[in-house]
Every structure is written in structure tokens, then in C-alpha cells.
Write a protein that holds these residues in place. Structure first.
Motif: not given
Length: 306
Positions: A45, A89, A91, A143, A145, A150
Motif C-alpha cells: 500500500a 487508488r 488509502g 484501502d 479505493s 477493488k
DNA sequence: AATGAAACCTGACAGC
DNA sequence: TGCTGTCAGGTTTCAT
């Protein structure tokens, strides 16, 4: 080590130094305790992510991360281009410092302190280092996303929204008086214990609980649910003023706390009761008393606090 | 549901 | 010098 003012100071310092930088490589130590997420997931990540912002939620340092398109490794293994590759993305990297954790930003030539558990190399060659002798601190990643991009493991950590980490309790600097009073209603536990309970208020720890109760004139063993409305109003005001003054002075350096630059705070010079057992109360000269509540050293003035 | 004690770790310091 | 005991800014887990 750190409570709200120390974590706020560190988060601000780290934000100023690394906002906008990209993480180019990550090293994690072999001791398992500091990693609340799978180490491989943390490396995955963080590597290649850009730091959008560093801030504080409760006692957590929250690092907002973004990166364009899918992860490199995944893209390389696919023969078909990823159609969702335009959206970034998202995070978050969560850092809890426990009792002795430190988050330092420095050049790679700086000698590596013992008990370094993570090193993030940045695109300007500087490093973010996580150092924690006692290993009560924790690192994890979330996460954020969009689900269609995902569909795998979602952010399941308690205190997490789809928007990101929000912590387990209320922010002491933002809570309304009504909400503050409601937190303690019906609770028979000592008010000191309730203040340390992070699922009620988050961010207040042992130093600031004792200092706030002194300012509010409330004994730490009083049952939380039996405090009067007036006392709770004083307590909320005391907590907020203590925290704000401590932030303004860069936190309390009791043993070895330092900010991201290695600089000490100065609020320990303002402590009225914490770690002053046997010394005269600064208001009335009565010796400060030390007792144990919920296993924590608790300091108060038997004359000024009722 | 709520409360308290114990456990998790290492380091600093006081006293012998 | 070296041992023992105590204490430390936090949280989680287990037993009442």
C-alpha cells in the motif's frame, strides 16, 4: 508516550515536511508486534503512493495516500489494460505511537536508532522512520479505493468510514457540551477511568486526564455518572484549555518525547499535578497525592479537588 | 454491558 | 558493578 497534543504536534510536523512526496521504497523490521496489518500489505500500500496529507484522529497519526491507476505489480502481470486505471487508488496509513513510539523525518545518513521498525524512503531521498523501543505502537493501512475497483478486502477496522479513519470516540476539542455530558451518563466508573476510555473521548491520556481534573477541581475517583452538569461543563472546558495550551507549547516531553524534527515540547513545565506526588500544590501548598486508578498513576490535590 | 486486573515490551532510575 | 524493584505518555484481552 504521546497523547493528543503530542500526536497533533508530530502530525503537523510530519505534514509540513513530507506532504506531496512519493514513497519509493519501504523497509519493515522483523519484529511482528508493530504491524497490525499484514507486513506485505503495508509494503504494497505504501510503495509508490504519494502523501496527500498527514493529520491526527484521536491518538492516531493518519497519512492520506493516493496513487494513479492500479498497483504496478498487478498491472505488469495482466495482459489486458485495466480500464479503471484513471482513477487514483486511495488509502490511509495509520500510525499509533503507543507509549514510546516516534515518527522521524530525516536524511538517510542519520545513524539508525535502535528499535527502528519501519523506514519509508521518499523521492527526495529523505526517510520517514518509525522507532519504538517498547513496541506498543502499531502500524496499519486502510484501502479506501472505490469498491468496484477493488472488490477484495474492504476497510474493516473499527472506527473506519468509507471516507476514512474516524477513530473510536469523540474529538475532545470538537464535542458539544450536550454530547460531552451524555458520554458519562449512568457510568459508575471513576471519572479518571472514563477519561482514559478512548471509545468515549479519544486523545486524552494519563497526563491530560490528571491535569484536566485538577483544573476542574474534581477528584479522579468520583463516579463519572454522578458529576453534576456544572462540573461536567467545567471539566469539558478544562480538557479543552489544557489540550490547546499543550499543543501551543509543542506537547509535554516527560522522558524522551520529541517531534518529527527531534525537538522537545514545553508543556511539562506547566504540569500542576502530574508526576508531582509529595510536592506542594501550586495553589494551596497541600502535598500532591498519588493513587492508583485502573492501574495508572493518578495525581491530585486533596484540598483543591472535591 | 461494564468494570478491573493482567498482559504485552523495554528502559531508566533508586536502593541495596 | 550488578542485582531487584518500581515506574513510565497505551491498548487489548480475559475474568468477574
Amino acid at each position: 508516550m504521546p497523547e493528543l497534543p503530542e500526536v497533533e504536534t508530530i502530525a503537523r510536523g510530519v505534514d509540513k515536511r513530507v506532504r506531496g512526496r512519493t514513497i519509493v521504497s519501504v523497509w519493515l523490521g522483523s519484529k511482528p508486534e508493530p504491524f497490525r496489518s499484514e507486513p506485505a500489505g503495508i509494503v504494497d500500500a505504501l510503495t509508490g503512493s504519494t502523501i496527500e496529507r498527514v493529520h491526527r484522529v484521536g491518538k492516531h497519526i493518519v497519512v492520506d495516500l493516493a496513487r494513479k491507476g492500479p498497483a504496478k505489480r498487478r498491472a505488469a502481470r495482466r495482459s489486458v489494460p485495466d480500464s479503471g486505471g484513471q482513477r487514483p487508488r486511495l488509502g490511509q496509513w495509520l500510525v499509533h505511537l503507543g507509549m514510546t513510539g516516534r515518527l522521524l523525518v530525516c536524511g538517510p545518513q542519520e545513524p539508525l536508532p535502535p528499535h527502528t521498525h519501519a523506514i519509508l524512503e521518499l523521492d527526495d531521498a529523505r526517510e520517514i522512520r518509525f522507532v519504538d523501543p517498547r513496541r506498543f505502537g502499531r502500524l496499519s493501512v486502510l484501502d479506501l479505493s472505490p469498491p468496484d475497483e477493488k472488490p477484495r478486502k474492504r476497510a474493516g477496522e473499527s472506527g473506519t468510514h468509507s471516507q476514512g479513519f474516524v477513530g473510536t470516540g469523540q474529538e475532545p476539542l470538537e464535542i458539544s457540551l450536550d454530547a460531552f455530558r451524555a458520554l458519562f451518563r449512568g457510568r459508575r466508573t471513576p471519572i479518571k477511568s472514563a477519561l482514559l476510555n478512548q471509545s468515549l473521548l479519544h486523545g486524552v491520556g494519563n497526563i491530560y486526564a490528571d491535569e484536566s481534573l485538577f483544573r476542574a477541581g474534581i477528584r479522579p475517583r468520583r463516579q463519572a455518572g454522578r458529576l453534576t452538569g456544572r462540573e461536567l461543563e467545567r471539566l469539558r472546558g478544562a480538557i479543552q484549555s489544557v489540550l490547546l495550551e499543550a499543543i501551543a507549547l509543542g506537547g509535554s516531553s516527560v522522558s524522551d518525547y520529541v517531534d518529527a524534527d527531534g525537538a522537545k515540547g514545553f508543556f511539562q513545565l506547566e504540569h500542576k499535578v502530574y508526576l508531582r506526588a509529595g510536592e506542594p500544590c501550586l495553589a494551596c501548598q497541600t502535598p500532591i497525592r498519588r493513587i492508583l486508578i485502573a492501574g495508572r498513576g493518578t495525581h491530585y490535590c486533596p484540598t483543591c479537588q472535591h
